[in-house]
Design a protein around this motif. Structure first.
Motif, mmCIF file in Angstrom:
data_model
loop_
_atom_site.group_PDB
_atom_site.id
_atom_site.type_symbol
_atom_site.label_atom_id
_atom_site.label_comp_id
_atom_site.label_asym_id
_atom_site.label_seq_id
_atom_site.Cartn_x
_atom_site.Cartn_y
_atom_site.Cartn_z
ATOM 1 N N VAL A 180 0.808 -1.218 0.000
ATOM 2 C CA VAL A 180 0.000 0.000 0.000
ATOM 3 C C VAL A 180 0.844 1.272 0.000
ATOM 4 O O VAL A 180 0.305 2.366 -0.165
ATOM 5 C CB VAL A 180 -0.961 0.014 1.209
ATOM 6 N N TRP A 181 2.152 1.149 0.187
ATOM 7 C CA TRP A 181 3.035 2.315 0.137
ATOM 8 C C TRP A 181 4.447 1.845 -0.169
ATOM 9 O O TRP A 181 4.887 0.809 0.332
ATOM 10 C CB TRP A 181 3.019 3.066 1.474
ATOM 11 N N VAL A 182 5.144 2.595 -1.013
ATOM 12 C CA VAL A 182 6.517 2.262 -1.389
ATOM 13 C C VAL A 182 7.399 3.481 -1.144
ATOM 14 O O VAL A 182 7.055 4.597 -1.560
ATOM 15 C CB VAL A 182 6.618 1.824 -2.863
ATOM 16 N N ALA A 183 8.529 3.290 -0.473
ATOM 17 C CA ALA A 183 9.465 4.387 -0.239
ATOM 18 C C ALA A 183 10.097 4.804 -1.561
ATOM 19 O O ALA A 183 10.674 3.992 -2.270
ATOM 20 C CB ALA A 183 10.554 3.941 0.750
ATOM 21 N N GLY A 184 9.960 6.073 -1.898
ATOM 22 C CA GLY A 184 10.533 6.545 -3.150
ATOM 23 C C GLY A 184 9.777 6.094 -4.375
ATOM 24 O O GLY A 184 10.337 6.047 -5.472
ATOM 25 N N ALA A 185 8.490 5.738 -4.201
ATOM 26 C CA ALA A 185 7.626 5.313 -5.322
ATOM 27 C C ALA A 185 8.228 4.126 -6.053
ATOM 28 O O ALA A 185 8.143 3.002 -5.571
ATOM 29 C CB ALA A 185 7.348 6.477 -6.254
ATOM 30 N N ASP A 186 8.883 4.353 -7.202
ATOM 31 C CA ASP A 186 9.407 3.251 -8.008
ATOM 32 C C ASP A 186 10.864 2.928 -7.707
ATOM 33 O O ASP A 186 11.521 2.231 -8.482
ATOM 34 C CB ASP A 186 9.268 3.577 -9.504
ATOM 35 N N PHE A 243 -8.954 -0.527 0.534
ATOM 36 C CA PHE A 243 -8.010 0.461 0.039
ATOM 37 C C PHE A 243 -8.491 0.986 -1.313
ATOM 38 O O PHE A 243 -9.301 0.354 -1.994
ATOM 39 C CB PHE A 243 -6.579 -0.092 -0.067
ATOM 40 N N LEU A 244 -8.000 2.161 -1.679
ATOM 41 C CA LEU A 244 -8.292 2.800 -2.970
ATOM 42 C C LEU A 244 -6.982 2.854 -3.741
ATOM 43 O O LEU A 244 -5.978 3.355 -3.215
ATOM 44 C CB LEU A 244 -8.834 4.215 -2.757
ATOM 45 N N ASN A 304 -7.207 3.093 -14.274
ATOM 46 C CA ASN A 304 -8.513 3.234 -13.626
ATOM 47 C C ASN A 304 -8.338 3.273 -12.111
ATOM 48 O O ASN A 304 -7.455 2.603 -11.560
ATOM 49 C CB ASN A 304 -9.434 2.074 -14.008
ATOM 50 N N LEU A 305 -9.181 4.056 -11.458
ATOM 51 C CA LEU A 305 -9.162 4.188 -10.001
ATOM 52 C C LEU A 305 -10.212 3.251 -9.427
ATOM 53 O O LEU A 305 -11.388 3.324 -9.813
ATOM 54 C CB LEU A 305 -9.465 5.634 -9.611
ATOM 55 N N ARG A 306 -9.792 2.360 -8.502
ATOM 56 C CA ARG A 306 -10.713 1.362 -7.968
ATOM 57 C C ARG A 306 -10.636 1.297 -6.447
ATOM 58 O O ARG A 306 -9.586 1.520 -5.849
ATOM 59 C CB ARG A 306 -10.406 -0.029 -8.542
ATOM 60 N N MET A 307 -11.786 0.941 -5.848
ATOM 61 C CA MET A 307 -11.873 0.690 -4.421
ATOM 62 C C MET A 307 -11.958 -0.822 -4.224
ATOM 63 O O MET A 307 -12.740 -1.492 -4.897
ATOM 64 C CB MET A 307 -13.109 1.369 -3.841
ATOM 65 N N TYR A 308 -11.136 -1.350 -3.315
ATOM 66 C CA TYR A 308 -11.087 -2.791 -3.077
ATOM 67 C C TYR A 308 -11.465 -3.109 -1.632
ATOM 68 O O TYR A 308 -11.123 -2.370 -0.708
ATOM 69 C CB TYR A 308 -9.683 -3.338 -3.347
ATOM 70 N N SER A 309 -12.144 -4.239 -1.464
ATOM 71 C CA SER A 309 -12.500 -4.747 -0.135
ATOM 72 C C SER A 309 -12.027 -6.189 -0.012
ATOM 73 O O SER A 309 -12.055 -6.949 -0.997
ATOM 74 C CB SER A 309 -14.017 -4.695 0.091
ATOM 75 N N TRP A 310 -11.632 -6.586 1.208
ATOM 76 C CA TRP A 310 -11.192 -7.959 1.456
ATOM 77 C C TRP A 310 -12.393 -8.811 1.867
ATOM 78 O O TRP A 310 -13.094 -8.490 2.818
ATOM 79 C CB TRP A 310 -10.131 -8.015 2.537
#
Length: 771
Positions: free
Chosen positions: A84-90, A251-252, A259-265
């Motif tokens: 869900v998060w990456v240090a320095g993006a790529d 998470f979104l 495409n922007l998507r909302m996900y549920s577990w």
């Protein structure tokens, strides 16, 4: 006795709870000096165990690793714990790398195999005492007072977690899995609108109306995407399918397909489910098929990508339009019904209102034009495409029809039979067979008569309208856009500039049309011969690119020589570099965008015009910024006036060198780049590239991008012109589709023994790599 036992058990139970809570607090706190390594496979955990921070293998880059936060709950299988998060993006590093909270309070990603710091939080002066990965997935740095100094929620990569805000000017960028996906971004503008964008110029989805409120986007735990004001009061809401249902994890994400998507577990199926997406029809996402062709729906109703055109080669899977620049046999059309096409590189198609026949005729007589798309939904619209890299969509419900230009013989387009296609003849441009001599004589006679009548009418009209000069100028600029430039008299130039009242620079004046459209008027040397001047105008006037300042008209009357340009509202680049306040608007991202924009403009001049054009005198003052702070190059091709040779070699090399200087100006913030270029190279060689960066950026620089732009700048500044790259190679490096090796010192010439070898091998340092 029984009461004593109950008291003892109760006390023991409370003590266990206290110790447990104390232990949780200890393991969730991350002290200074803590380190994670790839080899050690270490993790930092949230106190509830739902999130973990550590290294993970990059699926798109074998043997490369990134460090980030991912779901860690035991209820989610290991292979489905999304990052869900990456240090320095790529940012990616080798297997000997580590991530550390340093003693001076920085989070630091270090690639030991290269000996470089890839990413850091720049918080060494912020009195950081510890870090903690919170139960909501937010990594924070705290001072002694437990105040937040830095948090990962403020620097998102491609995902938002519940409670995380995307405020104005913040961006989500899709993971860079291929040459297309990294162009997609989700952006919150200052008007409170949430937008999906391709590059910086194409908005293909947005929610929210323009507002002066300081709005943010936030994902709630109950499955709602909201635009909220400063008091967190919702202004607009969109809901997922499982809104208000009991879901533990959401998470979104801006996916790689744009495409922007909302996900549920879903606990029952043990899977992530998309419960909402921004663009319902995936084919409506700009460039959804990338370089693979046109988006269609297959038998199952799912979007698929097909190429209706012939591939450029057997080993190249890119779907590109043919380029029938020279067709001795004449042109014809291939028509694709129910299909809409648009250009991607660059995404700046020319759109005008015209009839179908006018649309095709304009393209037919422009050698740069490769295809057109015509749509008539109440208003007839013609989209002219001048690049071979196209995408689009096709469906029986689409009212558009696209026409692709081809040579009559041989046929360069092998169309996919699944597309409805017709081969249509075109008016006989460049055709020299099947001539009807009597028809030609009749047509010529008729044309001559019509020409005489038109000339007489024009003369009478000019005579009658001569007294209303300002209105004539307004009509010339605001009327139908005809091919070529508008020629103005010196009297009209004086009217537009109010007798040269507003001077913007040396021989540069601001003008205003009667309809309040501003223009910039440049005075040239009066010694330029009229015939040569008009010849140059005919060449420069046909050059159009979104990163070139458009030339609207000119004056060539007696000794007067003036050029009339479109007006760039934010002025020249050097003004922003010099001014301590204005320079704040030049963020690192904006400076990198300016580098790419100028490179695109030069690449277009060198390789995509009908004949090679050099700028010849590129300086920071010749780079201007429009109302959106997008860079445009001005005063290009003026060497034509003085008869300068339009050959590729020396002229192109000079442009490349000048471009390298502009890159160093943007990086360093110093206009006198000749004074610092050698120092900058030595600092970079010593592993201190951050010392070159403009101090007014406060260290907010992408290290990976900084390394890339410095390398290409030093290649451009090579004293041996033969070692300089082409602008096409420069652009590919800046866009990340071409890697670049460390350059040699730009300021020394190779010795005679090595000179020929250097000239041959200088550009071998460039090696293409796919994302």
């Amino acid at each position: 006795m029984l009461q004593q036992e109950i008291f003892f058990l109760t006390s023991t139970f409370m003590l266990c709870i206290f110790v447990g809570l104390l232990f949780q607090e200890v393991v969730s706190q991350i002290p200074l000096g803590s380190k994670l390594s790839v080899v050690g496979n270490d993790l930092w955990l949230s106190s509830n165990g739902d999130f973990a921070l550590g290294f993970f293998n990059r699926s798109d880059q074998p043997n490369q690793f990134s460090v980030g936060i991912r779901f860690n709950s035991r209820s989610i299988p290991v292979d489905k714990r999304k990052v869900v998060w990456v240090a320095g993006a790529d940012a990616a590093v080798g297997n000997r790398s580590y991530f550390q909270l340093t003693q001076d309070g920085r989070l630091l990603l270090f690639d030991a195999s290269k000996g470089v710091t890839v990413w850091t939080t720049k918080t060494s002066q912020s009195s950081v005492a510890s870090a903690i990965l919170r139960d909501d997935g937010n990594l924070v740095l705290l001072n002694d007072k437990k105040d937040i100094v830095w948090q990962s929620f403020d620097t998102p990569s491609d995902t938002l977690l519940p409670g995380q805000k995307l405020s104005a000017y913040k961006t989500l960028r899709a993971a860079s899995t291929d040459p297309v996906s990294s162009y997609y971004s989700l952006y919150m503008n200052d008007l409170g609108q949430l937008q999906l964008k391709w590059e910086t110029s194409v908005n293909y989805w947005n929610i929210g109306r323009p507002s002066h409120l300081n709005l943010s986007a936030v994902l709630t735990s109950n499955g709602t995407l909201q635009l909220v004001d400063q008091n967190l009061e919702p202004i607009l809401s969109v809901f997922g399918e499982d809104h208000d249902e009991s879901v533990n994890f959401r998470f979104l994400r801006l996916d790689a397909d744009g495409n922007l998507r909302m996900y549920s577990w879903l606990e029952v199926s043990q899977s992530w489910r998309s419960v909402w997406q921004a663009v319902e029809n995936q084919c409506n996402v700009f460039a959804t098929c990338g370089e693979s062709g046109v988006c269609v729906f297959d038998a199952s109703g799912s979007p698929a990508c097909k190429c209706p055109f012939k591939y450029t080669s057997a080993s190249n899977s890119k779907c590109v339009l043919p380029y029938p620049q020279e067709c001795k046999s004449g042109y014809t059309w291939v028509a694709f019904e129910h299909m809409s096409l648009y250009g991607m590189y660059p995404a700046n198609d020319s759109i005008s209102q015209s009839s179908l026949q006018q649309c095709k005729d304009i393209c037919l007589h422009d050698p740069r034009c490769r295809a057109v798309t015509f749509t008539n939904n109440r208003t007839a619209e013609c989209r002219m495409i001048v690049t071979g890299y196209v995408s689009g969509f096709s469906d029986p419900s689409v009212s558009s029809v696209s026409f692709v230009k081809k040579c009559t013989f041989p046929d360069p387009i092998a169309a996919d039979p699944s597309f409805r296609m017709n081969s249509l003849p075109v008016s006989p441009v460049k055709q020299s067979y099947g001539l009807c001599i009597p028809c030609l004589i009749g047509a010529a006679s008729g044309t001559f008569v019509v020409f005489i009548v038109i000339q007489m009418g024009i003369g009478f009209w000019l005579y009658r309208k001569r007294k209303s000069i300002r209105r004539d100028a307004a009509l010339a600029f605001t009327g139908p856009k005809l091919k070529g430039l508008i020629m103005l008299s010196f009297c009209e130039i004086k009217e537009l500039s109010e007798n040269f009242k507003y001077q913007m620079g040396p021989k540069m004046f601001r003008g205003m049309l009667p309809d309040n459209q501003p223009v910039a008027i440049k005075e040239l040397n009066a010694t330029v011969e009229a015939r040569k001047f008009r010849s140059a105008m005919s060449k420069i006037g046909n050059i159009h690119h979104k990163n070139l300042l458009k030339l609207e008209g000119f004056c060539c009357e007696f000794s007067h020589r003036y050029l009339v340009y479109e007006f760039a509202r934010n002025g020249s680049l050097d003004k922003y570099i010099e001014d301590p306040k204005l320079c704040k608007k030049l963020t690192w991202k904006k400076r990198a965008d300016i580098c790419s924009s100028v490179a695109r403009a030069l690449c277009y001049l060198h390789t995509e015009c009908r004949e090679f054009v050099s700028h010849g005198n590129l300086r920071s003052k010749h780079v201007v910024l429009d109302e959106n702070y997008e860079a445009k190059v001005t005063e290009f091709g003026l060497g034509i006036f003085h008869g300068e040779a339009l050959v590729y070699g020396t002229s192109a090399a000079k442009d490349v060198e000048d471009f390298g200087k502009i890159v160093l100006i943007l990086v360093s913030g110093c206009l006198e780049v000749e004074d610092i270029s050698e120092w900058a190279y030595n600092e970079w060689m010593e592993g201190r590239p951050e010392t070159i960066v403009d101090k007014r950026l406060d260290g907010r620089v992408d290290p990976k991008e900084l390394e890339r732009v410095l390398r290409i700048a030093f290649w451009c500044l090579q004293i041996d012109e033969r070692m300089r790259p082409s602008m096409g190679e420069v652009l590919n490096v800046l866009e990340g589709t071409l890697t670049v090796d460390p350059p040699p010192s730009p300021f020394t010439c190779p010795n005679p023994v090595e000179e020929e070898e250097s000239a041959e091998s200088g550009l071998d340092s460039y090696s293409p790599t796919e994302h």
